[in-house]
Design a protein around this motif. Structure first.
Motif, PDB file in Angstrom:
ATOM      1  N   ASN A 161       0.719  -1.185  -0.171  1.00 36.65           N
ATOM      2  CA  ASN A 161       0.015   0.006   0.036  1.00 36.65           C
ATOM      3  C   ASN A 161       0.874   1.243  -0.061  1.00 36.65           C
ATOM      4  OD1 ASN A 161      -2.567   1.095  -0.166  1.00 36.65           O
ATOM      5  ND2 ASN A 161      -2.602   1.679   2.028  1.00 36.65           N
ATOM      6  N   THR A 162       1.916   1.201  -0.749  1.00 39.21           N
ATOM      7  CA  THR A 162       2.898   2.288  -0.913  1.00 39.21           C
ATOM      8  C   THR A 162       2.986   2.970  -2.185  1.00 39.21           C
ATOM      9  OG1 THR A 162       4.605   0.736  -1.009  1.00 39.21           O
ATOM     10  CG2 THR A 162       4.110   1.519   1.134  1.00 39.21           C
ATOM     11  N   VAL A 163       3.185   4.276  -2.209  1.00 36.40           N
ATOM     12  CA  VAL A 163       3.474   4.856  -3.448  1.00 36.40           C
ATOM     13  C   VAL A 163       4.955   5.721  -3.269  1.00 36.40           C
ATOM     14  CG1 VAL A 163       2.743   6.869  -5.002  1.00 36.40           C
ATOM     15  CG2 VAL A 163       1.008   5.346  -3.833  1.00 36.40           C
ATOM     16  N   THR A 164       5.830   5.364  -4.427  1.00 39.79           N
ATOM     17  CA  THR A 164       7.176   6.070  -4.209  1.00 39.79           C
ATOM     18  C   THR A 164       7.439   6.882  -5.663  1.00 39.79           C
ATOM     19  OG1 THR A 164       8.103   4.199  -5.167  1.00 39.79           O
ATOM     20  CG2 THR A 164       8.006   4.732  -2.644  1.00 39.79           C
ATOM     21  N   THR A 165       8.295   7.964  -5.768  1.00 38.10           N
ATOM     22  CA  THR A 165       8.516   8.655  -6.974  1.00 38.10           C
ATOM     23  C   THR A 165       9.792   7.801  -7.517  1.00 38.10           C
ATOM     24  OG1 THR A 165       7.667  10.827  -6.099  1.00 38.10           O
ATOM     25  CG2 THR A 165       9.377  10.586  -8.046  1.00 38.10           C
ATOM     26  N   LEU A 166       9.868   7.517  -8.770  1.00 39.24           N
ATOM     27  CA  LEU A 166      10.812   6.727  -9.496  1.00 39.24           C
ATOM     28  C   LEU A 166      11.375   7.879 -10.498  1.00 39.24           C
ATOM     29  CD1 LEU A 166       9.584   3.255 -10.679  1.00 39.24           C
ATOM     30  CD2 LEU A 166      10.898   3.902  -8.546  1.00 39.24           C
ATOM     31  N   LEU A 167      10.596   8.612 -11.206  1.00 35.12           N
ATOM     32  CA  LEU A 167      11.224   9.469 -12.197  1.00 35.12           C
ATOM     33  C   LEU A 167      10.887  10.727 -11.898  1.00 35.12           C
ATOM     34  CD1 LEU A 167      11.268   7.326 -15.425  1.00 35.12           C
ATOM     35  CD2 LEU A 167      13.066   7.707 -13.979  1.00 35.12           C
ATOM     36  N   GLY A 168      11.605  11.987 -12.194  1.00 35.99           N
ATOM     37  CA  GLY A 168      11.108  13.277 -12.143  1.00 35.99           C
ATOM     38  C   GLY A 168      11.613  13.913 -13.282  1.00 35.99           C
ATOM     39  N   GLU A 169      11.913  15.518 -13.067  1.00 34.96           N
ATOM     40  CA  GLU A 169      12.080  16.245 -14.168  1.00 34.96           C
ATOM     41  C   GLU A 169      13.866  16.117 -14.512  1.00 34.96           C
ATOM     42  OE1 GLU A 169      10.421  20.509 -14.549  1.00 34.96           O
ATOM     43  OE2 GLU A 169      10.022  20.027 -12.001  1.00 34.96           O
ATOM     44  N   ASP A 170      14.419  15.852 -13.381  1.00 38.80           N
ATOM     45  CA  ASP A 170      15.791  15.327 -13.810  1.00 38.80           C
ATOM     46  C   ASP A 170      16.262  14.285 -14.445  1.00 38.80           C
ATOM     47  OD1 ASP A 170      16.727  17.536 -12.057  1.00 38.80           O
ATOM     48  OD2 ASP A 170      17.039  16.208 -10.405  1.00 38.80           O
ATOM     49  N   ASP A 171      15.255  13.543 -14.539  1.00 40.57           N
ATOM     50  CA  ASP A 171      15.330  12.297 -15.515  1.00 40.57           C
ATOM     51  C   ASP A 171      14.420  12.330 -16.795  1.00 40.57           C
ATOM     52  OD1 ASP A 171      16.399  10.363 -13.354  1.00 40.57           O
ATOM     53  OD2 ASP A 171      14.504  10.951 -12.443  1.00 40.57           O
ATOM     54  N   GLY A 172      14.339  13.490 -17.268  1.00 35.48           N
ATOM     55  CA  GLY A 172      13.465  13.928 -18.372  1.00 35.48           C
ATOM     56  C   GLY A 172      12.069  13.906 -18.538  1.00 35.48           C
ATOM     57  N   ILE A 173      11.528  13.779 -17.294  1.00 37.33           N
ATOM     58  CA  ILE A 173       9.906  13.698 -17.309  1.00 37.33           C
ATOM     59  C   ILE A 173       9.665  14.996 -17.086  1.00 37.33           C
ATOM     60  CG2 ILE A 173       8.146  12.900 -15.651  1.00 37.33           C
ATOM     61  CD1 ILE A 173       9.452  10.668 -17.494  1.00 37.33           C
ATOM     62  N   VAL A 174       8.492  15.662 -17.951  1.00 41.15           N
ATOM     63  CA  VAL A 174       8.040  17.071 -17.598  1.00 41.15           C
ATOM     64  C   VAL A 174       6.601  16.889 -17.495  1.00 41.15           C
ATOM     65  CG1 VAL A 174       7.533  19.238 -18.675  1.00 41.15           C
ATOM     66  CG2 VAL A 174       9.903  18.013 -19.335  1.00 41.15           C
TER      67      VAL A 174
END
Length: 271
Positions: A228-241
């Motif tokens: 029952n967990t949610v974590t961030t894998l990729l963000g703006e530093d990884d090219g995700i906009v």
């Protein structure tokens, strides 16, 4: 209520790979699907067509023009795709020898939002009750979401995916939730988190690793139902906009991510 946690040894990790430059430049992409290793099916609402993209050379090798803009889609088998059109229409498309051809058209009982396949059936989310429905490939209604006491369960269930075991996950961009149901549309779990802000595209890596586009957070998040967990894998530093749609290739263990309006498809290796 799901809560963000620190990464653990059991969760997927994504490593950035070279992006795929779209040959036509900027275009509107609503959804992606893996046809075979290095071949993607792309629903292009901007050009009102569905296209086959060869990821190795960045070429569109086939396309089929449609009467309306395509939205969400799924593969029903290795040679057939179902594409959501406007309103209540689903266009079936044959995929053979890197060539796309239009097949039959289905009309369903409600205005379609999301679309996935499970156990040789189509699973759809609608803009209103019954919200979810399972139909056979000839259009017969097999299951509907139980309406009693659940009228507020959904508002905008735009994207869906099916796990290897047959469970279905639905992202709702207005309620900021992910809902899990079984193959008969029985409600199993609902997930919320500050990391899920206007969730859109969703795909299953494994039964317990669900990737979601959190468009307002400009991130790709990992949902793990067992904990029952949610974590961030990729963000703006990884090219995700502004991530809008994504899909997973189990053969190559790659994730493909697209924005709604983009000139590239981002590629990440799963480890």
């Amino acid at each position: 209520m799901s809560t963000p946690v620190s990464p653990d040894q059991n969760q997927a990790r994504l490593k950035r790979q070279p992006s795929i430059q779209l040959p036509g430049g900027w275009c509107g992409i609503n959804d992606l699907a893996v046809v075979s290793p290095d071949i993607l099916l792309v629903s292009n609402w901007d050009e009102q067509c569905v296209q086959l993209l060869d990821c190795l050379n960045g070429e569109m090798v086939s396309e089929v023009q449609l009467q309306d803009s395509p939205y969400q889609m799924c593969l029903t088998d290795r040679n057939t795709a179902a594409v959501k059109m406007g309103g209540r229409k689903i266009q079936m498309i044959k995929v053979k020898d890197k060539t796309l051809t239009k097949d039959r058209e289905l009309t369903v009982s409600g205005t379609i939002y999301g679309l996935t396949s499970s156990r040789n059936s189509l699973v759809m989310s609608y803009s209103s009750q019954p919200w979810l429905e399972v139909i056979s490939m000839d259009g017969k209604v097999l299951h509907q979401f139980d309406k009693s006491g659940k009228s507020q369960q959904f508002m905008s269930p735009y994207f869906m995916c099916t796990t290897p075991g047959g469970s279905v996950f639905i992202s709702d961009s207005c309620t900021h939730t992910i809902t899990k149901v079984d193959a008969q549309l029985n409600l199993l779990q609902t997930f919320t988190s500050p990391l899920l802000q206007e969730p859109q595209g969703i795909t299953a890596v494994t039964e317990d690793q669900i990737l979601v586009c959190s468009i307002n957070n400009r991130s790709i998040v990992l949902l793990q139902p067992s904990t029952n967990t949610v974590t961030t894998l990729l963000g703006e530093d990884d090219g995700i906009v502004h991530p809008y749609s994504l899909t997973y290739c189990p053969t190559q263990k790659k994730v493909y991510v697209a924005s709604a309006l983009t000139d590239t498809i981002k590629v990440y290796q799963v480890s």
